[in-house]
Design a protein around this motif. Structure first.
Motif, PDB file in Angstrom:
ATOM      1  N   TRP A 139       5.044   4.376  17.252  1.00 53.97           N
ATOM      2  CA  TRP A 139       4.856   3.105  17.968  1.00 53.97           C
ATOM      3  C   TRP A 139       6.132   2.271  17.923  1.00 53.97           C
ATOM      4  N   ILE A 140       6.771   2.220  16.769  1.00 49.91           N
ATOM      5  CA  ILE A 140       8.016   1.460  16.623  1.00 49.91           C
ATOM      6  C   ILE A 140       9.119   2.078  17.483  1.00 49.91           C
ATOM      7  N   ASP A 141       9.199   3.408  17.494  1.00 51.26           N
ATOM      8  CA  ASP A 141      10.197   4.087  18.324  1.00 51.26           C
ATOM      9  C   ASP A 141       9.982   3.795  19.806  1.00 51.26           C
ATOM     10  N   GLU A 186       2.769   8.321  10.636  1.00 56.77           N
ATOM     11  CA  GLU A 186       3.456   8.951  11.757  1.00 56.77           C
ATOM     12  C   GLU A 186       3.211   8.198  13.053  1.00 56.77           C
ATOM     13  N   ALA A 187       1.975   7.758  13.263  1.00 52.94           N
ATOM     14  CA  ALA A 187       1.658   7.009  14.480  1.00 52.94           C
ATOM     15  C   ALA A 187       2.358   5.656  14.493  1.00 52.94           C
ATOM     16  N   ALA A 188       2.465   5.017  13.327  1.00 54.33           N
ATOM     17  CA  ALA A 188       3.161   3.738  13.246  1.00 54.33           C
ATOM     18  C   ALA A 188       4.645   3.901  13.569  1.00 54.33           C
ATOM     19  N   THR A 210       0.841  -1.196   0.000  1.00 55.04           N
ATOM     20  CA  THR A 210       0.000   0.000   0.000  1.00 55.04           C
ATOM     21  C   THR A 210       0.877   1.247   0.000  1.00 55.04           C
ATOM     22  N   ASP A 211       0.249   2.377  -0.266  1.00 53.64           N
ATOM     23  CA  ASP A 211       0.960   3.644  -0.220  1.00 53.64           C
ATOM     24  C   ASP A 211       1.474   3.916   1.187  1.00 53.64           C
ATOM     25  N   GLU A 212       0.662   3.575   2.196  1.00 56.84           N
ATOM     26  CA  GLU A 212       1.088   3.785   3.577  1.00 56.84           C
ATOM     27  C   GLU A 212       2.318   2.953   3.909  1.00 56.84           C
ATOM     28  N   ALA A 213       2.369   1.733   3.414  1.00 62.28           N
ATOM     29  CA  ALA A 213       3.525   0.874   3.669  1.00 62.28           C
ATOM     30  C   ALA A 213       4.784   1.451   3.029  1.00 62.28           C
ATOM     31  N   ARG A 214       4.657   1.965   1.812  1.00 57.67           N
ATOM     32  CA  ARG A 214       5.814   2.563   1.149  1.00 57.67           C
ATOM     33  C   ARG A 214       6.287   3.808   1.887  1.00 57.67           C
ATOM     34  N   ARG A 215       5.359   4.599   2.370  1.00 63.70           N
ATOM     35  CA  ARG A 215       5.746   5.810   3.085  1.00 63.70           C
ATOM     36  C   ARG A 215       6.370   5.487   4.441  1.00 63.70           C
ATOM     37  N   VAL A 246      -1.075  -2.983  13.452  1.00 64.32           N
ATOM     38  CA  VAL A 246      -1.838  -2.846  12.218  1.00 64.32           C
ATOM     39  C   VAL A 246      -1.916  -1.369  11.847  1.00 64.32           C
ATOM     40  N   LEU A 247      -1.465  -1.058  10.635  1.00 64.89           N
ATOM     41  CA  LEU A 247      -1.575   0.290  10.085  1.00 64.89           C
ATOM     42  C   LEU A 247      -2.653   0.281   9.014  1.00 64.89           C
ATOM     43  N   ARG A 248      -3.781   0.945   9.279  1.00 58.69           N
ATOM     44  CA  ARG A 248      -4.898   1.000   8.342  1.00 58.69           C
ATOM     45  C   ARG A 248      -5.321   2.438   8.127  1.00 58.69           C
TER      46      ARG A 248
END
Length: 252
Positions: free
Chosen positions: A242-244, A237-239, A11-16, A98-100
């Motif tokens: 969360w990882i950080d 940004e939220a994802a 998805t676009d979100e995954a690429r970003r 989950v990033l949606r």
């Protein structure tokens, strides 16, 4: 603490998200693509193409490659992959995020008809129009193949495989699209009903704006339900935050 991140993408979100995390010395990010599109847009960084062999295969891949965290940023309708991610991360004992992207919301002037499935969309369609613009993906066409009395304009990135409706014209195209272009396309083909899925995001909203402008009804398939107990975010940004936070907690 360094983290090995498996990013289930496409998805676009995954690429970003891959771009936002790229080059950081404290992270190793591998983006996974299912391989369903012949010429996919590739993210930056490491890429794994092809499936994993279900939940068991994904769990084994996570263990074999030392994955510390999995981010499911697949399409909102990739229900099978999302279910496999839940099962695999539980089996491997690693966290899952989950990033949606948010779903679409009706606006004044919309004539939306919500349905729970593609099959329900096919059942509802004949009562709403006879010239349908089908934007539910090439793999959905068999669901509509048996409909008589409906002409279809179907858009997809890659050519569909049979069975397809007898009265169908295929348009191969990839978004983003413009409202002006969508209006022109619908007028050119005398479209009187739009069929889509609640994919969300901005790349394909133009068709909804065009349908509103042309006063065309929209049959829209609801998203599969989210898996309870799994953290969800709706922005890149939220994802990343969360990882950080996870990395920082592990370094204490």
């Amino acid at each position: 603490m360094n983290l090995n991140v498996l990013l289930l993408g496409g998805t676009d979100e995954a690429r970003r998200l891959a771009a936002a995390l790229y080059g950081r010395p404290d992270l190793r990010v591998v983006s996974s693509l299912a391989g369903r599109v012949r010429d996919p847009k590739l993210p930056v960084g490491e890429v794994h193409e092809g499936g994993f062999g279900g939940a068991e295969g994904l769990a084994a891949w996570i263990r074999d490659h030392g994955v510390d965290v999995v981010v499911d940023a697949t399409h909102p309708f990739a229900a099978r992959m999302s279910a496999s991610a839940v099962q695999a991360t539980r089996a491997a004992g690693v966290p899952l995020l989950v990033l949606r992207r948010p779903g679409w919301r009706e606006r004044d002037g919309d004539d939306w008809h919500w349905v729970p499935s593609l099959e329900a969309a096919a059942q509802a369609l004949p009562a709403l129009g006879s010239r349908a613009f089908l934007t539910t993906g090439r793999r959905s066409l068999p669901v509509f193949a048996a409909l008589d009395g409906v002409w279809f304009l179907a858009r997809s990135v890659d050519p569909p495989e049979p069975p397809v409706p007898a009265n169908v014209e295929i348009v191969l195209s990839r978004g983003p699209f413009t409202v002006e272009g969508e209006i022109a396309l619908m007028r050119e083909h005398d479209v009187d009903v739009l069929v889509t899925k609640d994919s969300g995001g901005q790349m394909t909203t133009a068709k909804l704006d065009a349908a509103r402008e042309l006063r065309i009804p929209v049959v829209i398939v609801r998203r599969p339900p989210a898996h309870e107990g799994t953290p969800h975010v709706d922005t890149v940004e939220a994802a990343a935050h969360w990882i950080d936070a996870l990395r920082s907690a592990g370094s204490r």
